[in-house]
Design an enzyme around this catalytic site. Structure first.
Site, PDB file in Angstrom:
ATOM      1  N   TYR A  56      39.015  91.215  43.143  1.00  0.00           N
ATOM      2  CA  TYR A  56      38.687  90.044  43.948  1.00  0.00           C
ATOM      3  C   TYR A  56      37.222  90.125  44.377  1.00  0.00           C
ATOM      4  CZ  TYR A  56      43.819  89.914  44.316  1.00  0.00           C
ATOM      5  OH  TYR A  56      45.163  89.911  44.047  1.00  0.00           O
ATOM      6  N   PRO A 203      53.647  83.085  46.110  1.00  0.00           N
ATOM      7  CA  PRO A 203      55.014  82.952  46.621  1.00  0.00           C
ATOM      8  C   PRO A 203      55.472  81.530  46.889  1.00  0.00           C
ATOM      9  CG  PRO A 203      53.565  83.706  48.367  1.00  0.00           C
ATOM     10  CD  PRO A 203      52.769  83.741  47.092  1.00  0.00           C
ATOM     11  N   GLY A 206      54.410  75.934  42.989  1.00  0.00           N
ATOM     12  CA  GLY A 206      55.332  75.105  42.253  1.00  0.00           C
ATOM     13  C   GLY A 206      56.419  74.430  43.056  1.00  0.00           C
ATOM     14  N   THR A 208      56.126  72.488  45.651  1.00  0.00           N
ATOM     15  CA  THR A 208      55.762  71.239  46.323  1.00  0.00           C
ATOM     16  C   THR A 208      55.186  70.180  45.397  1.00  0.00           C
ATOM     17  OG1 THR A 208      53.562  72.126  46.843  1.00  0.00           O
ATOM     18  CG2 THR A 208      55.299  72.436  48.474  1.00  0.00           C
TER      19      THR A 208
END
Length: 286
Positions: A56, A203, A206, A208
């Site tokens: 990151y 987590p 997908g 919403t």
């Protein structure tokens, strides 16, 4: 009654709803100031598990968390991941879980996080070019030296998890998993059987919108019943799904962070659980 706590590796007590720092901007200016504020607010809200990685920002995310939170409050676990290196390829990264590569990345992480020991270190990806026993053997040596506490894996199969446990104790697994993406259900089952923490990344993906829009309507209906958001329902479902699940939702906004943390206290009725359990396992969208 659902437990809000989990002991990783039998040693590290954390609240089950953590925070993923990947989405925090690390550049200079107002975006960085906002990222620092989000990280600090997470701790103020009681989050005790924060996830980052060498990948990151190639260390910039680790440095950001140290700037925001060091000296770390008692009980806060900042877990990082190693085994991925920057490259000039189209993907921008390559595997590097050679013993020398892992040792160098751990030393860099210790410096960036301003600690003498990483309490939970996870192998970001298994390197197909290096024997697994050599990769985990290097991490085991680092643990013996006191630079690493617990050891975890990321994106592994049941077979790989079983093989890894022949070399070293595995305290955590970080795989993609959500209400609508249950590809790694067998891995979750293996973790639950062994008492290994399972940290699902993406987590709430997908649930919403997008390709899982049909499922989103069902999630929205439960959310309406609970006066909650679909994301909160998705997190509540994960927390109810298994006692070893420790979701690490990420965000760069305080309002979204606060919304996520509320999900730790959201309880689904048996009927709502059954409704959500029965949703089709559809792929998620990036």
């Amino acid at each position: 009654m659902r437990s809000t706590m989990f002991r990783i590796g039998g040693e590290l007590d954390v609240r089950r709803l953590g925070f993923g720092a990947m989405r925090l901007p690390t550049g200079p200016g107002s975006d960085r100031d906002a990222s620092l504020a989000v990280a600090r607010r997470a701790v103020e809200l009681g989050v005790t598990l924060i996830d980052t990685a060498h990948m990151y920002g190639w260390g910039a995310n680790e440095e950001l968390l140290a700037e925001a939170l060091h000296p770390y409050p008692d009980g806060l676990i900042v877990t990082t991941k190693v085994g991925i290196a920057r490259s000039a390829s189209a993907a921008g990264w390559r595997h590097d879980a050679s013993p020398d590569g892992l040792r160098a990345q751990v030393d860099h992480a210790l410096r960036r996080l301003r600690v003498d020991r990483i309490e939970l270190l996870q192998l970001h990806r298994i390197d197909p070019a290096v024997p697994l026993a050599d990769q985990l053997g290097a991490l085991r040596e680092l643990r013996t030296e006191g630079k690493v506490g617990q050891i975890g894996l990321s994106e592994v199969t049941v077979t790989e998890l079983d093989e890894a446990r022949k070399t070293v104790d595995i305290a955590s697994v970080q795989n993609r998993y959500s209400l609508v993406d249950r590809e790694h259900e067998p891995v979750l089952a293996a973790c639950e059987a062994a008492g290994i923490a399972f940290l699902p990344w993406r987590p709430v993906a997908g649930a919403t919108s997008g390709v899982a829009a049909g499922v989103a309507a069902d999630v929205a209906a439960v959310a309406t019943e609970l006066d909650a958001t679909p994301a909160q329902v998705s997190l509540a479902w994960l927390l109810a799904r298994s006692p070893v699940i420790l979701p690490i939702p990420g965000t760069g906004r305080i309002a979204h962070l606060e919304e996520n943390v509320v999900a730790a206290g959201l309880h689904l009725s048996p009927a709502q659980r059954e409704q959500l359990d029965g949703l089709d396992r559809l792929p998620t969208q990036d």
